[in-house]
Design a protein around this motif. Structure first.
Motif, short mmCIF file in Angstrom:
data_model
loop_
_atom_site.label_atom_id
_atom_site.label_comp_id
_atom_site.label_asym_id
_atom_site.label_seq_id
_atom_site.Cartn_x
_atom_site.Cartn_y
_atom_site.Cartn_z
N LEU A 37 0.83 -1.21 0.00
CA LEU A 37 0.00 0.00 0.00
C LEU A 37 0.87 1.26 0.00
O LEU A 37 0.50 2.29 -0.53
N GLU A 38 2.02 1.12 0.63
CA GLU A 38 2.93 2.24 0.76
C GLU A 38 3.61 2.56 -0.58
O GLU A 38 4.11 3.66 -0.79
N GLU A 68 4.49 3.62 -4.15
CA GLU A 68 3.91 4.69 -4.97
C GLU A 68 3.81 4.30 -6.44
O GLU A 68 3.31 5.05 -7.26
N GLU A 83 -8.93 8.28 0.09
CA GLU A 83 -8.18 7.53 1.11
C GLU A 83 -6.67 7.70 0.99
O GLU A 83 -5.91 7.16 1.79
N VAL A 108 -3.10 10.38 -3.85
CA VAL A 108 -3.35 10.28 -5.29
C VAL A 108 -4.85 10.39 -5.57
O VAL A 108 -5.28 11.19 -6.42
N LEU A 164 0.27 12.04 6.97
CA LEU A 164 0.93 10.76 6.69
C LEU A 164 -0.06 9.77 6.11
O LEU A 164 -0.97 9.31 6.79
N PRO A 166 -0.32 6.49 2.93
CA PRO A 166 0.37 5.77 1.87
C PRO A 166 0.00 6.38 0.51
O PRO A 166 -1.00 7.09 0.41
N ARG A 167 0.79 6.05 -0.48
CA ARG A 167 0.51 6.48 -1.87
C ARG A 167 0.27 7.97 -1.97
O ARG A 167 -0.86 8.43 -2.09
N GLY A 168 1.29 8.75 -1.95
CA GLY A 168 1.11 10.19 -2.11
C GLY A 168 0.70 10.80 -0.80
O GLY A 168 -0.48 10.85 -0.47
N ARG A 209 2.81 16.01 0.05
CA ARG A 209 2.97 16.16 -1.40
C ARG A 209 1.70 16.77 -2.02
O ARG A 209 1.78 17.67 -2.86
#
Lengths: 510, 138
Positions: A411-412, A414, B41, B44, B63, B65-67, B71
């Motif tokens: 999940l982390e 990118e 969620e 991105v 904090l 995950p994914r972006g 950012r």
């Protein structure tokens, strides 16, 4: 400089003159005196190399002159000119130390021979003197050098930061430097030539050094070791020691020991450990506080949503809020369990179990959750592993933890183009260890993260991790006498492998 | 959408947080105060929602995950079309740490991004949150 200044003493002027002429023609320098007193005066003022004197002279005669000259300078060469039949005078002259005698009338040949002899004697004496002086100088030089060396060595031993104790071949103490005095608490006087090795050291240490001396061929120098020494006032002090066996021409002549007091170092080590422990506790407490705060946030938020649901009679809100509350209750219970597992010493409960089945259980537990996050869970199980003796709880707990981490790592990540998956493998490696592998293609870890992986309360998951997961997993695996390893590549993924030993004895009993 | 008090227009508020519990809480607070909640969620998904729905306010976790929120925040503030959207940072990260990360990134990007309008450190009472939202959406 060759001797060539001659004093001629005779009361007969003509003889003096003739001798002078003759000697000068042979290249000598001459001085003339016509009586004893004058001769002695000239001798004192001119220091001739050789004196030729007649015996019979008015006033101070030749014998008297000879005596005075010899009193002044025993090394002076005095040739006595005697008449025939003058035996008594000749004997007296010999007693006074005359160098040579020539008979009257003085003939050139006999004079030449006497002079040559006198000259040779002077030269020999001078050479001897030169040698002697040189010898003295050389001995002085050598003595100085030796003294310098020995001073240097003494200073070296004296000023050493290590205690130096040396024994002779009878194991009596012969060197006991100031640091040793400080360390042992005895004065050098009490110890030197009084104490033997057995009196100074605890028996086990004395035995080490004695053994070393016996085995001198294969172990001349002992590598540094650590031991405890007993001091005069009965304290045990930790020291680091080294030892050398001493030989002279192949003969055992003694042993020298070096001791370094470790008291201060040990104290610092203890302090450091204490400081680290305190820091760890601090870290743990702050990590815990952070985690508990997050649970609290969840509970508060959940209860607000439930309140709204009750007020508005909104079942959807009630369910949502209640789920939040249940979630956070579960987090508290997980945390408590982790803390207990980490703080308690737990013996693994060995039993015959089927590891592949445990892995399948774990897979089925997480598959739905993983699928909701678009992560696929796969199994790759070695069918030859059927039943093993192990603690199934350890395997289950550890794998569940690693898989959860693996999903988080996906999940982390990118990289949205990757199809994320976690593969669980079982196999037997070349060392006959049972291996459980959790392989993900998630974000991987930086070196720094990897370093802190197994430290307490370290979490790379913000507030979502207790920071205890891997710590607990590591502890469980360790209690099982197994090992846990990680390989990771940032942006590519990680592989965690648990290796458990085969426990045959228990398997045999079952 | 027309709210119950007859106001012509309700504001759209996007909450970006990876924790479903937090989203559920914020969404409930928003609904209770007649705002239109939107959810994302991660960073991105958050940016996609912003571009698609043009919300009037963004409530952003840091904090994720994914972006991360950091950012996404910088993307918003450097985008001519989106930088006028007010942002409330809503996070467990201390403001000090957040500003420090911004400073580092400013240097890295060679440009300055304005500080967030409102920075709320969790836990936040519903009243506090709603007051912050009202302050931005008068």
């Amino acid at each position: 400089m060759s001797p060539n200044k001659i004093l001629i003493v005779d009361d007969e002027e003509i003889i003096v003159r003739l001798l002078s002429i003759s000697l000068r023609s042979d290249g000598y320098e001459t001085l003339s005196a016509y009586n004893g007193e004058q001769g002695f005066e000239i001798f004192k003022s001119q220091s001739p190399d050789i004196v030729i004197t007649d015996i019979k002279m008015p006033g101070m005669d030749g014998l008297e002159l000879l005596k005075k000259i010899k009193e002044t300078d025993t090394d002076s060469e005095v040739i006595i000119v005697t008449g025939h039949g003058d035996i008594d005078s000749t004997i007296t002259a010999l007693q006074y130390g005359a160098s040579d005698f020539i008979n009257k009338p003085v003939r050139d040949e006999s004079l030449a021979i006497a002079l040559e002899r006198a000259k040779a004697k002077i030269e020999i004496r001078e050479k001897l003197k030169e040698y002697t002086e040189n010898l003295e100088e050389k001995i002085q030089e050598a003595t100085n050098e030796i003294r310098r060396h020995s001073n240097f060595e003494r200073l070296l031993i004296k000023s050493s930061n290590d205690a130096i104790v040396a024994f002779d071949q009878d194991w009596k103490v012969v060197v006991f430097n100031p640091e040793a005095v400080k360390m042992f608490g005895y004065t050098a006087k009490q110890i030197l030539n009084q104490f033997t090795i057995d009196a100074l050291y605890p028996p086990e240490i004395a035995a080490v050094f004695k053994l070393q001396a016996q085995k001198e061929n294969n172990q001349k120098t002992l590598p540094w070791g650590e031991c405890f020494l007993k001091t005069h006032d009965g304290r045990n002090i930790p020291v680091r020691y080294a030892s050398n066996v001493l030989h002279e021409n192949g003969q055992f002549v003694g042993t020298v020991n070096f001791f370094h007091d470790l008291t201060e170092i040990k104290r610092l080590e203890k302090e450091l450990l204490q400081a680290e422990r305190l820091a760890a506790v601090g870290q743990t407490v702050s990590g815990l506080a952070h985690y508990v705060k997050n649970i609290l946030i969840g509970l508060k938020g959940g209860s607000y949503v439930v309140d709204v649901g009750i007020q508005k009679n909104n079942t959807r809100k009630l369910i949502s809020g209640w789920n939040t509350i249940k979630n956070n209750i579960r987090r508290v219970s997980d945390l408590t369990q982790d803390l207990l597992t980490y703080s308690k010493n737990r013996e693994p409960e060995f039993q015959v179990c089927e590891p592949n089945k445990i892995v399948e259980d774990v897979i089925s537990l997480v598959t739905d959750f993983a699928a909701s996050k678009k992560v696929e869970i796969k199994g790759d199980l070695d069918p030859s592993i059927t039943r093993i003796t192990a603690d199934p709880k350890t395997i289950h707990r550890s794998l569940l933890n690693l898989v959860t981490n693996a999903i988080d790592a996906c999940l982390e990540d990118e990289n949205m183009l990757k199809k994320h998956e976690v593969i669980l493998k079982t196999y037997i490696d070349q060392n006959n260890l049972y291996c459980f592998e959790v392989n993900d293609n998630g974000c991987g870890m930086s070196e720094e993260t990897q370093k802190q992986l197994f430290s307490p309360m370290f979490s790379s998951k913000g507030g979502r991790g207790t920071g205890l997961g891997l710590l607990v997993t590591g502890k469980l695996v360790e209690e099982h006498k197994g090992s846990i390893d990680v390989e990771t590549w940032q942006g590519v993924g990680s592989i965690f492998t648990i290796r458990l030993p085969q426990i045959e004895s228990i398997a045999g009993e079952q | 959408m027309i709210d119950q008090r007859g106001e012509t227009m309700s504001y759209k508020v996007l909450v970006v947080d990876d924790d479903p519990d937090v989203r559920s809480f914020v969404v409930t607070v928003l609904e209770e105060n007649q705002y239109i909640p939107l959810e994302a969620e991660d960073g991105v998904a958050g940016l996609e929602m912003i571009e698609k729905y043009k919300p009037d306010l963004v409530i952003l976790d840091v904090l994720m995950p994914r972006g991360s929120g950091i950012r996404l925040y910088r993307k918003l503030k450097t985008n001519d079309h989106l930088q006028s959207i007010p942002v409330i940072m809503f996070t467990g990260i201390a403001l000090r740490s957040f500003l420090k990360s911004q400073k580092v990134l400013d240097e890295f990007d060679n440009g300055t991004v304005p500080e967030p309008d409102i920075y709320l450190e969790k836990p936040v009472e519903p009243e506090e949150l709603i007051e912050a939202i009202r302050q931005k959406l008068k």
